[in-house]
Motif scaffolding. Structure first.
Motif, PDB file in Angstrom:
ATOM      1  N   PHE A  90       0.828  -1.210   0.000  1.00  0.00           N
ATOM      2  CA  PHE A  90       0.000   0.000   0.000  1.00  0.00           C
ATOM      3  C   PHE A  90       0.861   1.259   0.000  1.00  0.00           C
ATOM      4  CE2 PHE A  90      -3.536  -2.764   1.044  1.00  0.00           C
ATOM      5  CZ  PHE A  90      -4.589  -2.134   0.399  1.00  0.00           C
ATOM      6  N   LEU A  91       2.011   1.200   0.661  1.00  0.00           N
ATOM      7  CA  LEU A  91       2.923   2.339   0.663  1.00  0.00           C
ATOM      8  C   LEU A  91       3.402   2.638  -0.765  1.00  0.00           C
ATOM      9  CD1 LEU A  91       4.258   4.192   2.853  1.00  0.00           C
ATOM     10  CD2 LEU A  91       6.253   2.695   2.678  1.00  0.00           C
ATOM     11  N   VAL A  92       3.796   1.598  -1.491  1.00  0.00           N
ATOM     12  CA  VAL A  92       4.259   1.764  -2.868  1.00  0.00           C
ATOM     13  C   VAL A  92       3.107   2.198  -3.770  1.00  0.00           C
ATOM     14  CG1 VAL A  92       5.244   0.561  -4.867  1.00  0.00           C
ATOM     15  CG2 VAL A  92       6.170   0.148  -2.576  1.00  0.00           C
ATOM     16  N   LEU A  93       1.919   1.675  -3.536  1.00  0.00           N
ATOM     17  CA  LEU A  93       0.737   2.101  -4.308  1.00  0.00           C
ATOM     18  C   LEU A  93       0.543   3.607  -4.205  1.00  0.00           C
ATOM     19  CD1 LEU A  93      -1.957   1.270  -5.856  1.00  0.00           C
ATOM     20  CD2 LEU A  93      -3.022   1.321  -3.603  1.00  0.00           C
ATOM     21  N   ARG A  94       0.653   4.134  -3.001  1.00  0.00           N
ATOM     22  CA  ARG A  94       0.469   5.571  -2.792  1.00  0.00           C
ATOM     23  C   ARG A  94       1.597   6.372  -3.447  1.00  0.00           C
ATOM     24  NH1 ARG A  94      -3.668   5.680   1.012  1.00  0.00           N
ATOM     25  NH2 ARG A  94      -3.829   3.754   2.234  1.00  0.00           N
ATOM     26  N   ALA A  95       2.813   5.832  -3.397  1.00  0.00           N
ATOM     27  CA  ALA A  95       3.951   6.516  -4.028  1.00  0.00           C
ATOM     28  C   ALA A  95       3.791   6.556  -5.553  1.00  0.00           C
ATOM     29  CB  ALA A  95       5.253   5.819  -3.645  1.00  0.00           C
ATOM     30  N   ILE A  96       3.344   5.443  -6.143  1.00  0.00           N
ATOM     31  CA  ILE A  96       3.163   5.382  -7.597  1.00  0.00           C
ATOM     32  C   ILE A  96       2.050   6.334  -8.044  1.00  0.00           C
ATOM     33  CG2 ILE A  96       2.396   3.906  -9.502  1.00  0.00           C
ATOM     34  CD1 ILE A  96       3.832   1.584  -8.123  1.00  0.00           C
ATOM     35  N   THR A  97       0.958   6.385  -7.295  1.00  0.00           N
ATOM     36  CA  THR A  97      -0.130   7.290  -7.670  1.00  0.00           C
ATOM     37  C   THR A  97       0.291   8.752  -7.520  1.00  0.00           C
ATOM     38  OG1 THR A  97      -1.074   7.042  -5.431  1.00  0.00           O
ATOM     39  CG2 THR A  97      -2.007   5.673  -7.191  1.00  0.00           C
ATOM     40  N   LEU A  98       1.215   9.045  -6.591  1.00  0.00           N
ATOM     41  CA  LEU A  98       1.744  10.401  -6.472  1.00  0.00           C
ATOM     42  C   LEU A  98       2.536  10.773  -7.729  1.00  0.00           C
ATOM     43  CD1 LEU A  98       2.443  13.025  -5.028  1.00  0.00           C
ATOM     44  CD2 LEU A  98       4.290  11.794  -3.836  1.00  0.00           C
ATOM     45  N   VAL A  99       3.406   9.869  -8.168  1.00  0.00           N
ATOM     46  CA  VAL A  99       4.189  10.105  -9.385  1.00  0.00           C
ATOM     47  C   VAL A  99       3.251  10.274 -10.582  1.00  0.00           C
ATOM     48  CG1 VAL A  99       5.870   9.096 -10.980  1.00  0.00           C
ATOM     49  CG2 VAL A  99       6.212   8.877  -8.509  1.00  0.00           C
ATOM     50  N   TRP A 128      -4.032  13.202  -6.416  1.00  0.00           N
ATOM     51  CA  TRP A 128      -3.500  12.146  -5.546  1.00  0.00           C
ATOM     52  C   TRP A 128      -4.555  11.675  -4.552  1.00  0.00           C
ATOM     53  CZ3 TRP A 128       0.844  12.715  -1.338  1.00  0.00           C
ATOM     54  CH2 TRP A 128       1.399  11.468  -1.070  1.00  0.00           C
ATOM     55  N   LEU A 129      -5.274  12.623  -3.964  1.00  0.00           N
ATOM     56  CA  LEU A 129      -6.365  12.269  -3.054  1.00  0.00           C
ATOM     57  C   LEU A 129      -7.404  11.396  -3.755  1.00  0.00           C
ATOM     58  CD1 LEU A 129      -6.964  15.704  -1.291  1.00  0.00           C
ATOM     59  CD2 LEU A 129      -6.629  13.565  -0.071  1.00  0.00           C
ATOM     60  N   SER A 130      -7.735  11.760  -4.985  1.00  0.00           N
ATOM     61  CA  SER A 130      -8.782  11.055  -5.724  1.00  0.00           C
ATOM     62  C   SER A 130      -8.390   9.631  -6.108  1.00  0.00           C
ATOM     63  CB  SER A 130      -9.133  11.835  -7.001  1.00  0.00           C
ATOM     64  OG  SER A 130      -9.559  13.134  -6.683  1.00  0.00           O
ATOM     65  N   LEU A 131      -7.090   9.357  -6.145  1.00  0.00           N
ATOM     66  CA  LEU A 131      -6.624   8.028  -6.541  1.00  0.00           C
ATOM     67  C   LEU A 131      -6.366   7.095  -5.362  1.00  0.00           C
ATOM     68  CD1 LEU A 131      -4.106   8.925  -9.402  1.00  0.00           C
ATOM     69  CD2 LEU A 131      -6.320   7.789  -9.655  1.00  0.00           C
ATOM     70  N   VAL A 169     -10.727   0.794 -11.509  1.00  0.00           N
ATOM     71  CA  VAL A 169     -10.137  -0.198 -12.411  1.00  0.00           C
ATOM     72  C   VAL A 169      -8.606  -0.177 -12.362  1.00  0.00           C
ATOM     73  CG1 VAL A 169      -9.978  -1.014 -14.793  1.00  0.00           C
ATOM     74  CG2 VAL A 169     -12.136  -0.079 -13.946  1.00  0.00           C
ATOM     75  N   LEU A 170      -8.018   0.990 -12.623  1.00  0.00           N
ATOM     76  CA  LEU A 170      -6.556   1.055 -12.739  1.00  0.00           C
ATOM     77  C   LEU A 170      -5.849   0.862 -11.398  1.00  0.00           C
ATOM     78  CD1 LEU A 170      -6.148   3.983 -15.301  1.00  0.00           C
ATOM     79  CD2 LEU A 170      -6.266   1.515 -15.723  1.00  0.00           C
ATOM     80  N   VAL A 171      -6.361   1.477 -10.335  1.00  0.00           N
ATOM     81  CA  VAL A 171      -5.721   1.337  -9.016  1.00  0.00           C
ATOM     82  C   VAL A 171      -5.777  -0.113  -8.519  1.00  0.00           C
ATOM     83  CG1 VAL A 171      -5.831   2.029  -6.582  1.00  0.00           C
ATOM     84  CG2 VAL A 171      -6.006   3.758  -8.378  1.00  0.00           C
ATOM     85  N   PRO A 172      -6.933  -0.814  -8.591  1.00  0.00           N
ATOM     86  CA  PRO A 172      -6.934  -2.232  -8.208  1.00  0.00           C
ATOM     87  C   PRO A 172      -6.029  -3.091  -9.094  1.00  0.00           C
ATOM     88  CG  PRO A 172      -9.162  -1.377  -8.229  1.00  0.00           C
ATOM     89  CD  PRO A 172      -8.299  -0.319  -8.829  1.00  0.00           C
ATOM     90  N   LEU A 173      -5.968  -2.771 -10.399  1.00  0.00           N
ATOM     91  CA  LEU A 173      -5.056  -3.507 -11.284  1.00  0.00           C
ATOM     92  C   LEU A 173      -3.603  -3.325 -10.858  1.00  0.00           C
ATOM     93  CD1 LEU A 173      -6.382  -3.061 -14.943  1.00  0.00           C
ATOM     94  CD2 LEU A 173      -5.978  -5.210 -13.734  1.00  0.00           C
ATOM     95  N   LEU A 174      -3.266  -2.103 -10.471  1.00  0.00           N
ATOM     96  CA  LEU A 174      -1.918  -1.833  -9.964  1.00  0.00           C
ATOM     97  C   LEU A 174      -1.653  -2.641  -8.700  1.00  0.00           C
ATOM     98  CD1 LEU A 174       0.726  -0.234 -10.017  1.00  0.00           C
ATOM     99  CD2 LEU A 174      -0.485   1.652  -8.888  1.00  0.00           C
ATOM    100  N   MET A 175      -2.658  -2.764  -7.834  1.00  0.00           N
ATOM    101  CA  MET A 175      -2.494  -3.537  -6.612  1.00  0.00           C
ATOM    102  C   MET A 175      -2.323  -5.026  -6.899  1.00  0.00           C
ATOM    103  SD  MET A 175      -2.006  -3.812  -3.481  1.00  0.00           S
ATOM    104  CE  MET A 175      -2.286  -2.206  -2.742  1.00  0.00           C
ATOM    105  N   VAL A 176      -2.945  -5.523  -7.958  1.00  0.00           N
ATOM    106  CA  VAL A 176      -2.734  -6.925  -8.347  1.00  0.00           C
ATOM    107  C   VAL A 176      -1.249  -7.153  -8.638  1.00  0.00           C
ATOM    108  CG1 VAL A 176      -3.187  -8.654 -10.139  1.00  0.00           C
ATOM    109  CG2 VAL A 176      -5.076  -7.290  -9.234  1.00  0.00           C
TER     110      VAL A 176
END
Length: 345
Positions: free
Chosen positions: A10-19, A43-46, A258-265
């Motif tokens: 989850f930490l990396v997920l948040r970092a990637i969405t920030l970038v 970033w908040l929205s993602l 769609v995209l955020v859960p796919l990234l988490m996969v």
């Protein structure tokens, strides 16, 4: 352990969405008018996911185990409190400084004009307009924005109020004291009547049972009280609840659901969340599907940025939450993703 890998995902997920938020807005056709606050709103929205208020009850419902639902919800939320919250506050404070600088610049340009004779004003109108436009382009350039961020990042005056705001977060304190009780011998020794099922704990202190009862009561009341507050907030917003264009809202929902859960996969495989069994990976994907927290709108309102966008994301994301969770469950079952575990029925 797998919980720290889960936290790391989850930490990396948040970092990637920030970038991604920075990149998408830097590529915006009107990027001269896009500021640091807009990056924060994206970033908040993602990734400012409602991991506790919605995550805990939803995970408890789908897993059939309140302990696991709370565990996965809290560990997913920890990365937001230790990483995303401080940086969001920093960016929003930068946004505030940026607005103040623009306001001061505009007033400084206006004062000499007011004091000058009318004839001088007329002669200088074209030249001053051109100069103002050039100054605006220069002040709004990406280089100047990065310079502003860099200078503020090393300022103690900037980080001190941010640190105080983070430390005043009650959820962070709740998690901290929960860890103290759980990870030290205090809770294990004095608050549990049974060490293991069927084996009595000789050191158990019955007079301290009120601590367990009080904490359980508070924990159980968080979700219903928060959902009630969300309903009141939605009613108060009224017609302003969804006040953005259909295309813009659709893109936000596509990204979040769609995209955020796919990234988490992908992150679940990268962090090995399915090494022992698939439960942590499955839980991580479902939590990534959940809508953003209502607190995101509060931040936007406090700093006067992105209120309509955040309000619409919270409202529509909450409406689509159950269908999205069900669909992602079906998709993971259909493709055999993270199905090697047993859910209590």
């Amino acid at each position: 352990t797998f919980l720290w890998k889960y936290f790391g995902a989850f930490l990396v997920l948040r970092a990637i969405t920030l970038v991604f938020s920075f990149a998408s807005l830097l590529l915006h056709k009107d990027r001269r008018n896009v500021g640091i606050g807009d990056v924060t709103v994206r970033w908040l929205s993602l990734s400012w996911i409602s991991t506790i208020i919605l995550g805990v009850p939803i995970m408890t419902a789908v897993m059939g185990d309140p302990r696991k639902g709370t565990l996965y919800g809290l560990f997913a939320g920890m990365s937001s409190f230790v990483f995303q919250l401080p940086f969001m506050l920093f960016f929003l404070e930068c946004h505030k400084v940026e607005k103040q600088q623009k306001s001061e610049s505009a007033s400084n340009e206006a004062d000499p004009e007011e004091a000058a004779p009318e004839q001088a004003v007329e002669r200088k109108t074209v030249d001053s307009a051109d100069d103002a436009e050039e100054d605006e382009v220069a002040s709004d350039s990406p280089q100047n924005r990065w310079a502003l961020i860099s200078s503020l990042a090393t300022s103690k005056e900037m980080w001190k109020p941010i640190g105080l705001k983070v430390l005043h977060n009650p959820i962070l304190w709740g998690i901290f004291f929960g860890f103290v009780i759980s990870l030290t011998t205090f809770g294990k020794t004095y608050l549990r009547p049974m060490i293991v099922p069927g084996k009595k704990n000789e050191d158990y202190v019955e007079e301290l049972q009120w601590i367990v009862d009080a904490l359980s009561w508070l924990g159980n009341s968080v979700s219903p009280v928060s959902l009630f507050a969300m309903g009141v907030w939605m009613q108060e917003r009224g017609k302003k609840l969804v006040n953005v264009g259909f295309l813009q809202l659709s893109l936000f929902m596509l990204s979040k659901l769609v995209l955020v859960p796919l990234l988490m996969v992908g992150l679940a495989y990268a962090f090995g969340l399915n090494e022992v069994n698939d439960e942590p990976a499955w839980a991580a994907v479902l939590i990534a599907v959940l809508p953003i927290s209502m607190a995101s709108f509060s931040l936007g309102k406090q700093y006067s940025i992105g209120e309509d966008v955040l309000s619409a994301n919270v409202a529509v994301g909450t409406i689509l939450m159950l269908p999205a969770v069900i669909l992602w469950n079906l998709v993971m079952d259909e493709f055999g993703l993270f199905t090697n575990f047993v859910v209590k029925g």
